[in-house]
Design a protein around this motif. Structure first.
Motif, mmCIF file in Angstrom:
data_model
loop_
_atom_site.group_PDB
_atom_site.id
_atom_site.type_symbol
_atom_site.label_atom_id
_atom_site.label_comp_id
_atom_site.label_asym_id
_atom_site.label_seq_id
_atom_site.Cartn_x
_atom_site.Cartn_y
_atom_site.Cartn_z
ATOM 1 N N MET A 34 0.918 -1.191 0.056
ATOM 2 C CA MET A 34 0.014 -0.059 -0.101
ATOM 3 C C MET A 34 0.757 1.333 -0.051
ATOM 4 S SD MET A 34 -2.915 -1.094 0.167
ATOM 5 C CE MET A 34 -3.926 0.552 0.726
ATOM 6 N N GLY A 35 0.247 2.195 -0.627
ATOM 7 C CA GLY A 35 1.121 3.535 -0.602
ATOM 8 C C GLY A 35 0.167 4.838 -0.234
ATOM 9 N N TRP A 36 0.925 5.990 0.022
ATOM 10 C CA TRP A 36 0.193 7.055 0.162
ATOM 11 C C TRP A 36 0.820 8.212 -0.609
ATOM 12 C CZ3 TRP A 36 -4.132 8.552 2.833
ATOM 13 C CH2 TRP A 36 -4.466 7.407 3.977
ATOM 14 N N GLY A 42 -2.350 22.503 -8.785
ATOM 15 C CA GLY A 42 -1.470 23.113 -9.842
ATOM 16 C C GLY A 42 -0.050 22.166 -9.963
ATOM 17 N N LYS A 43 -0.107 21.136 -8.839
ATOM 18 C CA LYS A 43 1.073 20.369 -8.822
ATOM 19 C C LYS A 43 1.099 19.002 -9.314
ATOM 20 C CE LYS A 43 3.370 23.010 -5.627
ATOM 21 N NZ LYS A 43 4.324 23.033 -4.149
ATOM 22 N N GLU A 44 1.926 18.002 -9.702
ATOM 23 C CA GLU A 44 1.754 16.804 -9.911
ATOM 24 C C GLU A 44 1.514 15.973 -8.652
ATOM 25 O OE1 GLU A 44 4.205 16.543 -14.093
ATOM 26 O OE2 GLU A 44 5.046 15.246 -12.469
ATOM 27 N N ARG A 45 1.015 14.701 -8.857
ATOM 28 C CA ARG A 45 1.001 13.976 -7.773
ATOM 29 C C ARG A 45 2.195 13.378 -7.081
ATOM 30 N NH1 ARG A 45 -3.693 9.249 -8.114
ATOM 31 N NH2 ARG A 45 -4.972 11.280 -8.117
ATOM 32 N N GLU A 46 2.359 13.505 -5.795
ATOM 33 C CA GLU A 46 3.779 13.140 -5.198
ATOM 34 C C GLU A 46 3.600 12.005 -4.131
ATOM 35 O OE1 GLU A 46 4.583 16.238 -2.558
ATOM 36 O OE2 GLU A 46 6.649 15.443 -1.910
ATOM 37 N N TRP A 47 4.489 11.053 -4.451
ATOM 38 C CA TRP A 47 4.408 9.840 -3.721
ATOM 39 C C TRP A 47 5.031 10.255 -2.287
ATOM 40 C CZ3 TRP A 47 9.541 7.251 -2.435
ATOM 41 C CH2 TRP A 47 9.149 6.097 -1.430
ATOM 42 N N LEU A 48 4.515 9.874 -1.150
ATOM 43 C CA LEU A 48 4.919 10.052 0.236
ATOM 44 C C LEU A 48 5.448 8.824 1.159
ATOM 45 C CD1 LEU A 48 1.689 12.213 0.961
ATOM 46 C CD2 LEU A 48 3.767 12.895 0.501
ATOM 47 N N ALA A 49 4.996 7.577 0.640
ATOM 48 C CA ALA A 49 5.360 6.592 1.628
ATOM 49 C C ALA A 49 4.554 5.227 1.155
ATOM 50 C CB ALA A 49 4.680 6.696 2.918
ATOM 51 N N ALA A 50 5.236 4.152 1.159
ATOM 52 C CA ALA A 50 4.861 2.956 0.809
ATOM 53 C C ALA A 50 5.055 1.813 2.060
ATOM 54 C CB ALA A 50 5.361 2.395 -0.558
ATOM 55 N N TYR A 60 10.085 5.715 2.146
ATOM 56 C CA TYR A 60 9.815 7.065 1.928
ATOM 57 C C TYR A 60 10.760 7.710 1.140
ATOM 58 C CZ TYR A 60 7.588 5.723 6.549
ATOM 59 O OH TYR A 60 7.147 5.063 7.602
ATOM 60 N N PRO A 61 10.212 8.791 0.701
ATOM 61 C CA PRO A 61 11.313 9.902 -0.035
ATOM 62 C C PRO A 61 11.905 10.870 0.924
ATOM 63 C CG PRO A 61 9.050 10.408 -0.266
ATOM 64 C CD PRO A 61 8.948 9.444 0.275
ATOM 65 N N ASP A 62 12.894 11.364 0.618
ATOM 66 C CA ASP A 62 13.613 12.015 1.672
ATOM 67 C C ASP A 62 12.886 13.245 1.934
ATOM 68 O OD1 ASP A 62 17.001 11.493 0.141
ATOM 69 O OD2 ASP A 62 15.754 10.472 1.451
#
Length: 121
Positions: A34-36, A42-50, A60-62
């Motif tokens: 699963m992920g968030w 006005g911005k692109e979808r951003e990956w937060l966590a999986a 997680y991204p930094d």
């Protein structure tokens, strides 16, 4: 098919915390990663966590590492995102997503409708 419903969004002051939840139904929740994600205007979808299907592996991204924590309760078919030290730039619609297998590879197969998070300064 997997149905995902997010909750827990709202208005919070900068520096505050929120915990988002994502209730899953349909295909076996415990078998998929699963992920968030989030998307601000006005911005692109951003990956937060999986998180892997068992919950043993998290990613997680930094940009959010140390502030956001993903977790899951497979007995309750629920995914969580604990968000601390929130900033106005965290304002966005937050989405949970289900991947096609036990680890988060490529893009998710299923998405929730999203929940709004607004952080005031």
């Amino acid at each position: 098919q997997v149905q995902l419903v997010e909750s827990g969004g709202g208005l919070v002051q900068a520096g505050g915390s929120l915990r988002l939840s994502c209730a899953a139904s349909g295909r076996a929740f415990s078998s998929v990663a699963m992920g968030w994600f989030r998307q601000a205007p006005g911005k692109e979808r951003e990956w937060l966590a999986a998180i892997s299907s068992t919950g043993r592996n998290t990613y997680y991204p930094d940009s959010v590492k140390g502030r956001f924590t993903i977790s899951r309760d497979n007995a309750r078919n629920t995914l969580y995102l604990q968000m601390n030290s929130l900033k106005p730039e965290d304002t966005a619609v937050y989405y949970c997503a289900a991947y096609g297998g036990p680890f988060p590879k490529q893009t998710p197969d299923y998405w929730g409708q999203g929940t709004q998070v607004t952080v005031s300064s």
